[in-house]
Design a protein around this motif. Structure first.
Motif, PDB file in Angstrom:
ATOM      1  N   LYS A  96     -10.587  19.695   0.167  1.00  0.00           N
ATOM      2  CA  LYS A  96      -9.886  18.803  -0.762  1.00  0.00           C
ATOM      3  C   LYS A  96      -9.928  17.352  -0.268  1.00  0.00           C
ATOM      4  N   LEU A  97     -11.131  16.895   0.094  1.00  0.00           N
ATOM      5  CA  LEU A  97     -11.272  15.554   0.645  1.00  0.00           C
ATOM      6  C   LEU A  97     -10.874  14.480  -0.354  1.00  0.00           C
ATOM      7  N   CYS A  98     -11.267  14.633  -1.605  1.00  0.00           N
ATOM      8  CA  CYS A  98     -10.961  13.609  -2.613  1.00  0.00           C
ATOM      9  C   CYS A  98      -9.464  13.488  -2.826  1.00  0.00           C
ATOM     10  N   ARG A  99      -8.807  14.629  -2.996  1.00  0.00           N
ATOM     11  CA  ARG A  99      -7.361  14.585  -3.203  1.00  0.00           C
ATOM     12  C   ARG A  99      -6.633  14.094  -1.954  1.00  0.00           C
ATOM     13  N   GLY A 100      -7.128  14.491  -0.783  1.00  0.00           N
ATOM     14  CA  GLY A 100      -6.520  14.020   0.450  1.00  0.00           C
ATOM     15  C   GLY A 100      -6.672  12.516   0.632  1.00  0.00           C
ATOM     16  N   LEU A 101      -7.857  11.995   0.287  1.00  0.00           N
ATOM     17  CA  LEU A 101      -8.096  10.557   0.380  1.00  0.00           C
ATOM     18  C   LEU A 101      -7.211   9.801  -0.597  1.00  0.00           C
ATOM     19  N   LEU A 102      -7.093  10.314  -1.821  1.00  0.00           N
ATOM     20  CA  LEU A 102      -6.232   9.664  -2.816  1.00  0.00           C
ATOM     21  C   LEU A 102      -4.770   9.670  -2.367  1.00  0.00           C
ATOM     22  N   LEU A 103      -4.341  10.773  -1.752  1.00  0.00           N
ATOM     23  CA  LEU A 103      -2.962  10.856  -1.256  1.00  0.00           C
ATOM     24  C   LEU A 103      -2.729   9.837  -0.150  1.00  0.00           C
ATOM     25  N   SER A 104      -3.683   9.717   0.786  1.00  0.00           N
ATOM     26  CA  SER A 104      -3.544   8.754   1.874  1.00  0.00           C
ATOM     27  C   SER A 104      -3.492   7.330   1.344  1.00  0.00           C
ATOM     28  N   LEU A 105      -4.375   7.020   0.394  1.00  0.00           N
ATOM     29  CA  LEU A 105      -4.394   5.677  -0.186  1.00  0.00           C
ATOM     30  C   LEU A 105      -3.112   5.387  -0.954  1.00  0.00           C
ATOM     31  N   SER A 106      -2.578   6.405  -1.628  1.00  0.00           N
ATOM     32  CA  SER A 106      -1.333   6.216  -2.383  1.00  0.00           C
ATOM     33  C   SER A 106      -0.167   5.915  -1.463  1.00  0.00           C
ATOM     34  N   ILE A 107      -0.104   6.629  -0.330  1.00  0.00           N
ATOM     35  CA  ILE A 107       0.971   6.379   0.630  1.00  0.00           C
ATOM     36  C   ILE A 107       0.855   4.975   1.218  1.00  0.00           C
ATOM     37  N   ALA A 108      -0.372   4.581   1.588  1.00  0.00           N
ATOM     38  CA  ALA A 108      -0.577   3.241   2.145  1.00  0.00           C
ATOM     39  C   ALA A 108      -0.270   2.156   1.123  1.00  0.00           C
ATOM     40  N   ALA A 109      -0.584   2.430  -0.144  1.00  0.00           N
ATOM     41  CA  ALA A 109      -0.381   1.432  -1.192  1.00  0.00           C
ATOM     42  C   ALA A 109       1.090   1.126  -1.447  1.00  0.00           C
ATOM     43  N   LEU A 110       1.995   2.028  -1.020  1.00  0.00           N
ATOM     44  CA  LEU A 110       3.423   1.775  -1.203  1.00  0.00           C
ATOM     45  C   LEU A 110       3.869   0.514  -0.480  1.00  0.00           C
ATOM     46  N   TRP A 111       3.168   0.144   0.622  1.00  0.00           N
ATOM     47  CA  TRP A 111       3.493  -1.092   1.332  1.00  0.00           C
ATOM     48  C   TRP A 111       2.446  -2.171   1.097  1.00  0.00           C
ATOM     49  N   TYR A 112       1.172  -1.801   1.182  1.00  0.00           N
ATOM     50  CA  TYR A 112       0.116  -2.803   1.026  1.00  0.00           C
ATOM     51  C   TYR A 112       0.150  -3.448  -0.356  1.00  0.00           C
ATOM     52  N   GLY A 113       0.369  -2.649  -1.386  1.00  0.00           N
ATOM     53  CA  GLY A 113       0.378  -3.186  -2.747  1.00  0.00           C
ATOM     54  C   GLY A 113       1.439  -4.249  -2.956  1.00  0.00           C
ATOM     55  N   PRO A 114       2.726  -3.938  -2.698  1.00  0.00           N
ATOM     56  CA  PRO A 114       3.767  -4.962  -2.864  1.00  0.00           C
ATOM     57  C   PRO A 114       3.574  -6.176  -1.953  1.00  0.00           C
ATOM     58  N   MET A 115       3.061  -5.968  -0.734  1.00  0.00           N
ATOM     59  CA  MET A 115       2.852  -7.103   0.168  1.00  0.00           C
ATOM     60  C   MET A 115       1.787  -8.052  -0.366  1.00  0.00           C
ATOM     61  N   VAL A 116       0.710  -7.513  -0.912  1.00  0.00           N
ATOM     62  CA  VAL A 116      -0.325  -8.362  -1.510  1.00  0.00           C
ATOM     63  C   VAL A 116       0.230  -9.079  -2.730  1.00  0.00           C
ATOM     64  N   GLN A 117       1.039  -8.382  -3.511  1.00  0.00           N
ATOM     65  CA  GLN A 117       1.619  -8.992  -4.715  1.00  0.00           C
ATOM     66  C   GLN A 117       2.603 -10.102  -4.362  1.00  0.00           C
ATOM     67  N   LEU A 118       3.401  -9.901  -3.303  1.00  0.00           N
ATOM     68  CA  LEU A 118       4.411 -10.894  -2.929  1.00  0.00           C
ATOM     69  C   LEU A 118       3.814 -12.082  -2.180  1.00  0.00           C
ATOM     70  N   HIS A 119       2.870 -11.819  -1.256  1.00  0.00           N
ATOM     71  CA  HIS A 119       2.402 -12.864  -0.342  1.00  0.00           C
ATOM     72  C   HIS A 119       0.945 -13.254  -0.538  1.00  0.00           C
ATOM     73  N   GLY A 120       0.217 -12.474  -1.315  1.00  0.00           N
ATOM     74  CA  GLY A 120      -1.149 -12.834  -1.668  1.00  0.00           C
ATOM     75  C   GLY A 120      -2.056 -13.088  -0.482  1.00  0.00           C
ATOM     76  N   ASN A 121      -2.728 -14.240  -0.510  1.00  0.00           N
ATOM     77  CA  ASN A 121      -3.737 -14.564   0.491  1.00  0.00           C
ATOM     78  C   ASN A 121      -3.149 -14.715   1.896  1.00  0.00           C
ATOM     79  N   ALA A 122      -1.880 -15.136   2.003  1.00  0.00           N
ATOM     80  CA  ALA A 122      -1.255 -15.286   3.320  1.00  0.00           C
ATOM     81  C   ALA A 122      -1.184 -13.943   4.043  1.00  0.00           C
ATOM     82  N   PHE A 123      -0.855 -12.876   3.313  1.00  0.00           N
ATOM     83  CA  PHE A 123      -0.808 -11.547   3.915  1.00  0.00           C
ATOM     84  C   PHE A 123      -2.195 -11.069   4.311  1.00  0.00           C
ATOM     85  N   LEU A 124      -3.183 -11.275   3.445  1.00  0.00           N
ATOM     86  CA  LEU A 124      -4.545 -10.847   3.748  1.00  0.00           C
ATOM     87  C   LEU A 124      -5.093 -11.574   4.969  1.00  0.00           C
ATOM     88  N   LYS A 125      -4.804 -12.874   5.079  1.00  0.00           N
ATOM     89  CA  LYS A 125      -5.264 -13.636   6.247  1.00  0.00           C
ATOM     90  C   LYS A 125      -4.559 -13.191   7.516  1.00  0.00           C
TER      91      LYS A 125
END
Length: 381
Positions: A96-125
């Protein structure tokens, strides 16, 4: 039938069956929490994370790390690589590599997504640029950038078990050389040994190619090394002395935690300086820091965000701009040229910068006291 299976109590049967796990858990708790309440927060790293967590709690912003009021963007594929090594495609495609990868990305996105939305390029840099790409390509501590660095960390971190290397080489060295020469090393391992080997080797190889080297990067290698060494000792019927050595080391650790770790942590902390400032300082008197690595622990224990004193020229070099190691300089600054020539002030001075400090800053100074690697100097108006 085991003796414990005759116990009438299910709880006793469970304990007798799993007593090694209970003993290990109890020992782990004892070692982890021993002297924990007496250990001070140390500089230069631990205090950063403590102050960041404190500021996040006070601000109510539990998503974005911050320090000194600034946002701060600091901080098991091996299993797949092993069953690949075995050319076991059937197992690989049923994982179940595809589902496992999607699950991992979903968990990571809980923090990465809002941080990119709030801080944009400053967070990426800051997070991606400085703490990942820059750390991998430009050494933050060039003195550590040697091929033998992680091997030395292993010898120290795994002491005294690392002393068994000559013994293991004497026992298995000839066989290993023969297997490597005949290209049969991989085939000679079972599935568990292959997984442990990949876990250690790939982790070590990955961080060996990174420009920045830290002792903590070796931590992922410690569990497989411990498992592999324990298996070797069991095979060689060395369990008797290994248990007694482990018990002796646990006792030594408990003693050292109280007699050595406590004073060493105090030496690496600005706790004493913070107490001096609290006693001596009036509310309107400014406090500064001069020389050495900036003591974030002073702010943690005193609540005073003391600016770092630098020249204007040096300030221009240290400003946290762009993708560079200067992005970690989040502490407040004060230029020496802009300090008032008179007036009461207090300065924390690094132990190696005392003479330079007295030559550089004008006024009549007297030493209030010393604590750890810092001395507190006062100037009266």
């Amino acid at each position: 039938m085991e003796y414990w299976e005759n116990d009438r109590s299910p709880l006793l049967r469970f304990y007798h069956r799993h007593w090694p796990a209970f003993l290990l858990g109890l020992l782990g708790l004892l070692l982890f929490f021993s002297a924990n309440g007496q250990l001070l927060i140390t500089d230069p790293v631990e205090s950063n994370y403590a102050l960041t967590a404190g500021e996040m709690l006070v601000s109510g912003g539990w998503l974005s790390p911050r320090i000194y009021g600034n946002y701060w963007y600091d901080k098991p594929w091996l299993f797949y690589g092993e069953l690949l090594g075995n050319r076991d495609s059937h197992t690989l495609f049923h994982m179940k590599l595809c589902r496992g990868l999607l699950l991992s990305l979903s968990i990571a996105a809980l923090w990465y997504g809002p941080m990119v939305q709030l801080h944009g390029n400053a967070f990426l840099k800051g997070f991606i640029g400085v703490h990942n790409i820059l750390r991998a390509t430009v050494s933050e501590h060039p003195r550590n950038n040697t091929w033998w660095y992680y091997f030395l960390i292993f010898l120290i971190g795994c002491f005294p078990w690392s002393l068994s290397l000559p013994w293991l080489w004497k026992r298995y060295g000839k066989t290993l050389r023969l297997r490597f020469h005949r290209h049969t090393f991989w085939q000679s391992l079972d599935d568990r040994q292959r997984f442990l080997f990949l876990w250690v080797f790939v982790t070590w190889l990955f961080f060996e190619f990174m420009a920045t080297k830290y002792p903590t990067y070796t931590f992922p290698c410690l569990p497989p090394l411990a498992i592999g060494l324990a298996a070797s000792l069991d095979t060689l019927q060395a369990e008797y002395w290994a248990k007694r050595l482990a018990a002796g080391l646990a006792l030594v650790f408990l003693v050292l935690a109280h007699t050595l770790a406590v004073p060493l942590c105090r030496q690496a902390s600005a706790w004493d300086a913070a107490q001096l400032i609290r006693v001596y300082r009036l509310p309107s008197v400014p406090v500064y820091v001069y020389g050495g690595r900036y003591p974030v622990s002073f702010t943690w224990y005193s609540g005073i965000p003391a600016p770092r004193l630098v020249t204007r020229e040096r300030l221009a070099e240290m400003r946290p701009e762009g993708i560079s190691w200067n992005a970690k300089n989040m502490m407040p600054f004060q230029t020496i040229e802009d300090l008032p020539q008179e007036g009461h002030m207090l300065v924390l001075v690094d132990e190696n910068s005392q003479k330079e400090f007295l030559r550089t800053l004008p006024g009549q100074w007297h030493k209030v006291g010393e604590g750890g690697r810092w001395a507190v100097w006062a100037r009266k108006g």
